[in-house]
Design a protein around this motif. Structure first.
Motif, mmCIF file in Angstrom:
data_model
loop_
_atom_site.group_PDB
_atom_site.id
_atom_site.type_symbol
_atom_site.label_atom_id
_atom_site.label_comp_id
_atom_site.label_asym_id
_atom_site.label_seq_id
_atom_site.Cartn_x
_atom_site.Cartn_y
_atom_site.Cartn_z
ATOM 1 N N CYS A 195 30.308 39.338 31.389
ATOM 2 C CA CYS A 195 29.341 38.621 30.555
ATOM 3 C C CYS A 195 28.153 38.148 31.374
ATOM 4 C CB CYS A 195 30.013 37.418 29.881
ATOM 5 S SG CYS A 195 31.312 37.886 28.718
ATOM 6 N N SER A 196 26.965 38.490 30.908
ATOM 7 C CA SER A 196 25.742 38.051 31.585
ATOM 8 C C SER A 196 25.160 36.804 30.939
ATOM 9 C CB SER A 196 24.711 39.179 31.577
ATOM 10 O OG SER A 196 24.431 39.568 30.234
ATOM 11 N N ASP A 197 25.859 36.254 29.946
ATOM 12 C CA ASP A 197 25.391 35.070 29.256
ATOM 13 C C ASP A 197 25.360 33.877 30.209
ATOM 14 O OD1 ASP A 197 24.941 33.625 26.528
ATOM 15 O OD2 ASP A 197 26.500 32.467 27.539
ATOM 16 N N ALA A 198 24.277 33.099 30.191
ATOM 17 C CA ALA A 198 24.108 31.985 31.132
ATOM 18 C C ALA A 198 25.134 30.894 30.906
ATOM 19 C CB ALA A 198 22.696 31.410 30.995
ATOM 20 N N ASP A 199 25.431 30.579 29.635
ATOM 21 C CA ASP A 199 26.400 29.524 29.339
ATOM 22 C C ASP A 199 27.799 29.912 29.821
ATOM 23 O OD1 ASP A 199 24.563 27.804 28.126
ATOM 24 O OD2 ASP A 199 24.729 28.880 26.216
ATOM 25 N N ILE A 200 28.177 31.157 29.571
ATOM 26 C CA ILE A 200 29.490 31.627 30.024
ATOM 27 C C ILE A 200 29.538 31.663 31.545
ATOM 28 C CG2 ILE A 200 31.050 33.614 30.102
ATOM 29 C CD1 ILE A 200 30.351 34.203 27.236
ATOM 30 N N ALA A 201 28.450 32.083 32.162
ATOM 31 C CA ALA A 201 28.400 32.130 33.623
ATOM 32 C C ALA A 201 28.631 30.748 34.222
ATOM 33 C CB ALA A 201 27.071 32.696 34.094
ATOM 34 N N GLN A 202 28.015 29.717 33.617
ATOM 35 C CA GLN A 202 28.203 28.349 34.108
ATOM 36 C C GLN A 202 29.649 27.902 33.911
ATOM 37 O OE1 GLN A 202 25.970 26.290 35.827
ATOM 38 N NE2 GLN A 202 27.942 25.279 36.153
ATOM 39 N N CYS A 203 30.233 28.259 32.785
ATOM 40 C CA CYS A 203 31.644 27.926 32.531
ATOM 41 C C CYS A 203 32.557 28.596 33.560
ATOM 42 C CB CYS A 203 32.050 28.354 31.122
ATOM 43 S SG CYS A 203 31.394 27.306 29.815
ATOM 44 N N VAL A 204 32.239 29.830 33.904
ATOM 45 C CA VAL A 204 33.043 30.554 34.891
ATOM 46 C C VAL A 204 32.959 29.874 36.262
ATOM 47 C CG1 VAL A 204 33.222 32.707 36.218
ATOM 48 C CG2 VAL A 204 32.976 32.787 33.728
ATOM 49 N N VAL A 205 31.757 29.436 36.632
ATOM 50 C CA VAL A 205 31.587 28.717 37.899
ATOM 51 C C VAL A 205 32.444 27.455 37.914
ATOM 52 C CG1 VAL A 205 29.964 27.416 39.335
ATOM 53 C CG2 VAL A 205 29.294 29.623 38.381
ATOM 54 N N ASP A 206 32.379 26.693 36.818
ATOM 55 C CA ASP A 206 33.171 25.460 36.731
ATOM 56 C C ASP A 206 34.662 25.767 36.705
ATOM 57 O OD1 ASP A 206 30.801 24.072 36.656
ATOM 58 O OD2 ASP A 206 30.775 23.881 34.463
ATOM 59 N N LEU A 207 35.029 26.844 36.013
ATOM 60 C CA LEU A 207 36.434 27.235 35.937
ATOM 61 C C LEU A 207 36.978 27.605 37.313
ATOM 62 C CD1 LEU A 207 38.982 27.954 34.328
ATOM 63 C CD2 LEU A 207 37.982 30.218 33.900
ATOM 64 N N LYS A 208 36.205 28.354 38.081
ATOM 65 C CA LYS A 208 36.647 28.742 39.419
ATOM 66 C C LYS A 208 36.769 27.524 40.336
ATOM 67 C CE LYS A 208 35.534 32.566 41.296
ATOM 68 N NZ LYS A 208 34.863 33.698 41.950
ATOM 69 N N SER A 209 35.919 26.526 40.097
ATOM 70 C CA SER A 209 36.027 25.286 40.866
ATOM 71 C C SER A 209 37.343 24.585 40.568
ATOM 72 C CB SER A 209 34.853 24.369 40.530
ATOM 73 O OG SER A 209 34.991 23.120 41.193
ATOM 74 N N GLU A 210 37.726 24.536 39.295
ATOM 75 C CA GLU A 210 39.005 23.914 38.927
ATOM 76 C C GLU A 210 40.175 24.723 39.464
ATOM 77 O OE1 GLU A 210 39.430 21.001 37.591
ATOM 78 O OE2 GLU A 210 37.264 20.723 37.462
ATOM 79 N N ILE A 211 40.068 26.034 39.440
ATOM 80 C CA ILE A 211 41.139 26.887 39.965
ATOM 81 C C ILE A 211 41.319 26.664 41.459
ATOM 82 C CG2 ILE A 211 41.790 29.294 40.427
ATOM 83 C CD1 ILE A 211 40.462 30.026 37.752
ATOM 84 N N GLU A 212 40.221 26.499 42.177
ATOM 85 C CA GLU A 212 40.299 26.244 43.613
ATOM 86 C C GLU A 212 40.968 24.896 43.888
ATOM 87 O OE1 GLU A 212 40.027 26.684 47.679
ATOM 88 O OE2 GLU A 212 39.866 28.149 46.053
ATOM 89 N N LYS A 213 40.659 23.904 43.077
ATOM 90 C CA LYS A 213 41.310 22.600 43.234
ATOM 91 C C LYS A 213 42.803 22.706 42.960
ATOM 92 C CE LYS A 213 37.123 20.058 41.977
ATOM 93 N NZ LYS A 213 36.446 19.261 40.917
ATOM 94 N N LEU A 214 43.159 23.493 41.960
ATOM 95 C CA LEU A 214 44.577 23.733 41.678
ATOM 96 C C LEU A 214 45.251 24.423 42.860
ATOM 97 C CD1 LEU A 214 44.300 24.983 37.990
ATOM 98 C CD2 LEU A 214 45.655 23.020 38.717
ATOM 99 N N ARG A 215 44.584 25.428 43.400
ATOM 100 C CA ARG A 215 45.164 26.176 44.526
ATOM 101 C C ARG A 215 45.413 25.262 45.727
ATOM 102 N NH1 ARG A 215 44.120 28.210 49.179
ATOM 103 N NH2 ARG A 215 42.038 27.288 49.169
ATOM 104 N N GLU A 216 44.438 24.390 46.025
ATOM 105 C CA GLU A 216 44.581 23.493 47.161
ATOM 106 C C GLU A 216 45.777 22.550 46.996
ATOM 107 O OE1 GLU A 216 40.879 21.504 47.516
ATOM 108 O OE2 GLU A 216 39.806 23.235 48.352
ATOM 109 N N GLN A 217 45.951 22.057 45.779
ATOM 110 C CA GLN A 217 47.059 21.129 45.537
ATOM 111 C C GLN A 217 48.402 21.853 45.514
ATOM 112 O OE1 GLN A 217 46.259 18.317 46.291
ATOM 113 N NE2 GLN A 217 45.984 17.043 44.483
#
Length: 289
Positions: free
Chosen positions: A262-284
């Motif tokens: 998806c090249s949609d800007a809103d979805i792209a921002q959601c994906v960035v935020d989602l990957k940030s949450e996934i990284e926090k999950l991985r660290e914990q």
């Protein structure tokens, strides 16, 4: 759920021996036991490692001290020949210098090597039995701390999963508009070109091809499944850390696929935020047993 971080200490006494066991645990991919024992206590190492096999994962530093209590038997050994040699040397110096010879028995006993305090021989069987009891008490204390840390870890993981689920819902809301926005942009571009009007059937075919390439329903469905499984593992007994770590890798893969489709800007921002949450999950999760 347990955290791999923990501390436990126990001290037991059974005359004439006193044993202190201290355990410090941090996260590690596998079980890694490091015995910090003096040379005289190396006979305890096998028992220590066997006692810790139930921990499954984590790096554990083990410190053990053994001492004799006040009622322990001690002996004083003397080297009479060395004492006589010291006394003879003192007389020689007296004759040579005329200085007063004030060498007494008390002075002789203070000289190096004349007297030696010898501790009673260590009873390895008794010390091993006492150490085994102290180990179990220290493990119990450490496990209690790991459980308390695990509750905090569970709460933090649950919070990040809630945020990941919310971002997935936002992506679901944006997804239907992606194809329509592409169709509108395509029509605008074609309208600016000096060409004949585009055949509606050809346009529909082009839009359908893009819709197929941008479809993220399967990724969103798998993402939902991974989040649900992770929630289930938070409440399961036993070792779940490795399984959750695998699911985190799969969540990250789905997020990357959604972002690439998806090249949609809103979805792209959601994906960035989602990957940030996934990284926090991985660290914990790295610290979960």
């Amino acid at each position: 759920m347990r955290s791999m971080t923990g501390y436990g200490k126990a001290q037991l006494q059974r005359a004439p021996w006193e044993v202190t066991v201290e355990l410090r645990a941090v996260n590690h991919r596998y079980l890694d036991v490091s015995c910090r024992l003096p040379r005289s206590l190396t006979f305890l190492e096998d028992g220590v490692r066997k006692a810790l096999t139930a921990l499954v994962r984590g790096h554990v530093d083990v410190y053990i001290t053994v001492r004799q209590t006040e009622g322990a038997t001690r002996q004083v050994e003397t080297d009479a020949a060395l004492a006589a040699a010291y006394a003879a040397a003192a007389r020689v110096i007296e004759e040579a210098t005329g200085a007063k010879n004030d060498m007494t028995v008390a002075r002789l006993m203070e000289l190096e090597g004349v007297t030696t305090v010898v501790e009673a021989e260590m009873d390895e069987e008794a010390v091993s039995a006492l150490c085994a009891e102290a180990m179990q008490a220290a493990i119990a204390a450490m496990d209690d701390m790991r459980l308390r840390e695990g509750e905090n870890l569970r709460a933090d993981l649950s919070d990040h999963l809630d945020k990941a689920a919310a971002l997935r819902e936002r992506i679901i809301g944006y997804a239907p508009h992606v194809v329509e926005e592409y169709r509108q942009r395509l029509l605008e571009r074609l309208g600016k070109l000096p060409v004949e009007p585009v055949d509606p059937a050809r346009l529909a075919q082009e839009v359908a091809l893009i819709a197929d390439k941008c479809a993220i329903d399967e990724e969103l469905s798998r993402l939902d499944s991974h989040i649900r499984q992770l929630r289930r593992y938070l409440d399961l007994p036993g070792e779940t850390g490795k399984k959750m770590d695998f699911l985190i890798q799969e969540m990250n893969r789905e997020a990357n696929t959604i972002g690439s489709k998806c090249s949609d800007a809103d979805i792209a921002q959601c994906v960035v935020d989602l990957k940030s949450e996934i990284e926090k999950l991985r660290e914990q999760i790295q610290n979960a047993v």
